[in-house]
Design an enzyme around this catalytic site. Structure first.
Site, PDB file in Angstrom:
ATOM      1  N   CYS A   1      -7.926 -14.517 -21.626  1.00 23.09           N
ATOM      2  CA  CYS A   1      -6.749 -15.381 -21.504  1.00 23.09           C
ATOM      3  C   CYS A   1      -6.889 -16.545 -22.486  1.00 23.09           C
ATOM      4  O   CYS A   1      -7.582 -16.405 -23.503  1.00 23.09           O
ATOM      5  CB  CYS A   1      -6.509 -15.819 -20.068  1.00 23.09           C
ATOM      6  SG  CYS A   1      -7.766 -16.880 -19.342  1.00 23.09           S
TER       7      CYS A   1
ATOM      8  N   ARG B   1      -6.516 -17.432 -15.400  1.00 27.02           N
ATOM      9  CA  ARG B   1      -6.153 -16.022 -15.211  1.00 27.02           C
ATOM     10  C   ARG B   1      -7.317 -15.055 -15.384  1.00 27.02           C
ATOM     11  O   ARG B   1      -7.552 -14.201 -14.510  1.00 27.02           O
ATOM     12  CB  ARG B   1      -5.019 -15.639 -16.183  1.00 27.02           C
ATOM     13  CG  ARG B   1      -3.717 -16.300 -15.834  1.00 27.02           C
ATOM     14  CD  ARG B   1      -2.731 -16.225 -16.973  1.00 27.02           C
ATOM     15  NE  ARG B   1      -3.106 -17.099 -18.076  1.00 27.02           N
ATOM     16  CZ  ARG B   1      -2.443 -17.224 -19.214  1.00 27.02           C
ATOM     17  NH1 ARG B   1      -1.357 -16.495 -19.402  1.00 27.02           N
ATOM     18  NH2 ARG B   1      -2.842 -18.052 -20.151  1.00 27.02           N
TER      19      ARG B   1
ATOM     20  N   ASP C   1       1.078 -18.191 -17.443  1.00 26.80           N
ATOM     21  CA  ASP C   1       0.018 -19.198 -17.390  1.00 26.80           C
ATOM     22  C   ASP C   1       0.284 -20.172 -16.231  1.00 26.80           C
ATOM     23  O   ASP C   1       1.307 -20.862 -16.231  1.00 26.80           O
ATOM     24  CB  ASP C   1       0.030 -19.946 -18.731  1.00 26.80           C
ATOM     25  CG  ASP C   1      -1.072 -20.967 -18.826  1.00 26.80           C
ATOM     26  OD1 ASP C   1      -1.785 -21.175 -17.822  1.00 26.80           O
ATOM     27  OD2 ASP C   1      -1.219 -21.555 -19.912  1.00 26.80           O
TER      28      ASP C   1
HETATM   29  P1  4NP Z   1      -5.851 -19.700 -18.617  1.00 28.19           P
HETATM   30  O1  4NP Z   1      -5.013 -21.060 -18.409  1.00 28.19           O
HETATM   31  O2  4NP Z   1      -5.590 -19.231 -20.007  1.00 28.19           O
HETATM   32  O3  4NP Z   1      -5.270 -18.773 -17.585  1.00 28.19           O
HETATM   33  O4  4NP Z   1      -7.303 -20.036 -18.370  1.00 28.19           O
HETATM   34  C1  4NP Z   1      -5.097 -22.120 -19.306  1.00 28.19           C
HETATM   35  C2  4NP Z   1      -6.086 -23.071 -19.155  1.00 28.19           C
HETATM   36  C3  4NP Z   1      -6.178 -24.138 -20.024  1.00 28.19           C
HETATM   37  C4  4NP Z   1      -5.269 -24.240 -21.058  1.00 28.19           C
HETATM   38  C5  4NP Z   1      -4.268 -23.293 -21.224  1.00 28.19           C
HETATM   39  C6  4NP Z   1      -4.191 -22.225 -20.334  1.00 28.19           C
HETATM   40  N1  4NP Z   1      -5.341 -25.329 -21.954  1.00 28.19           N
HETATM   41  O5  4NP Z   1      -4.461 -25.451 -22.826  1.00 28.19           O
HETATM   42  O6  4NP Z   1      -6.299 -26.131 -21.883  1.00 28.19           O
END
Ligand code: 4NP
Length: 155
Positions: free
Chosen positions: A8, A14, A124
């Protein structure tokens, strides 16, 4: 042994959820596997999963708090048989890093396990509330369940 990698963005919401859910289901089905997860943005490298991701999985008896965020690395193409992405950004990112068609054949959208060929995104949840995490959990749980059924049929 089956080797599966989830990808992810930050590797704190996720993909660590998918990793924890799938590992639990494979263990229950007595299927030997290596399951891991990683991300493409470095903001959270070395961090635990988001506290909301830890909370929604803990409710179902799955502990993902030991995971530490890491970035995708080229050798993941060698170390894993399947690389499941959560959305089109990760798909583009992984494909960009692929070196040949063997690498590319390993990559798919995880939700294609449920709706083949539709390339649907797992949204997300990071900018949203706990309810968004519950929804993501349910989606991932359903896809993991279907994946384990498919694996059980082929072995
Ligand atoms: P993930 O969610 O991709 O599902 O782990 C996110 C966590 C952090 C960020 C973006 C998506 N971020 O921009 O820091």
């Amino acid at each position: 042994m089956l080797k599966i990698l989830f990808v992810c963005t930050g590797n704190i919401c996720r993909s660590p959820l998918a990793e924890g859910i799938l590992r639990d289901k494979l263990l229950r089905a007595n299927i030997q596997a290596i399951v891991d997860s990683c991300g493409f943005e470095s903001f959270h490298v070395g961090d635990k999963p988001d506290s909301r991701a830890i909370a929604v999985s803990k409710k179902r008896g799955i502990d993902i708090s030991g995971h530490r965020a890491r970035l995708f690395r080229d050798r993941d193409f060698e170390e894993f048989d399947m690389i499941f992405v959560m959305d089109s950004t990760h798909h583009k990112n992984v494909m960009k890093r692929s070196r040949n068609s063997d690498d590319q054949l390993k990559v798919d959208y995880f939700l294609n396990v449920l709706q083949p060929g539709q390339n649907l995104d797992v949204p997300d949840p990071w900018y949203h509330d706990l309810n968004a995490f519950e929804k993501v959990y349910a989606q991932l749980d359903e896809a993991c369940e279907a994946f384990v059924k498919r694996v059980t049929k082929t072995i």
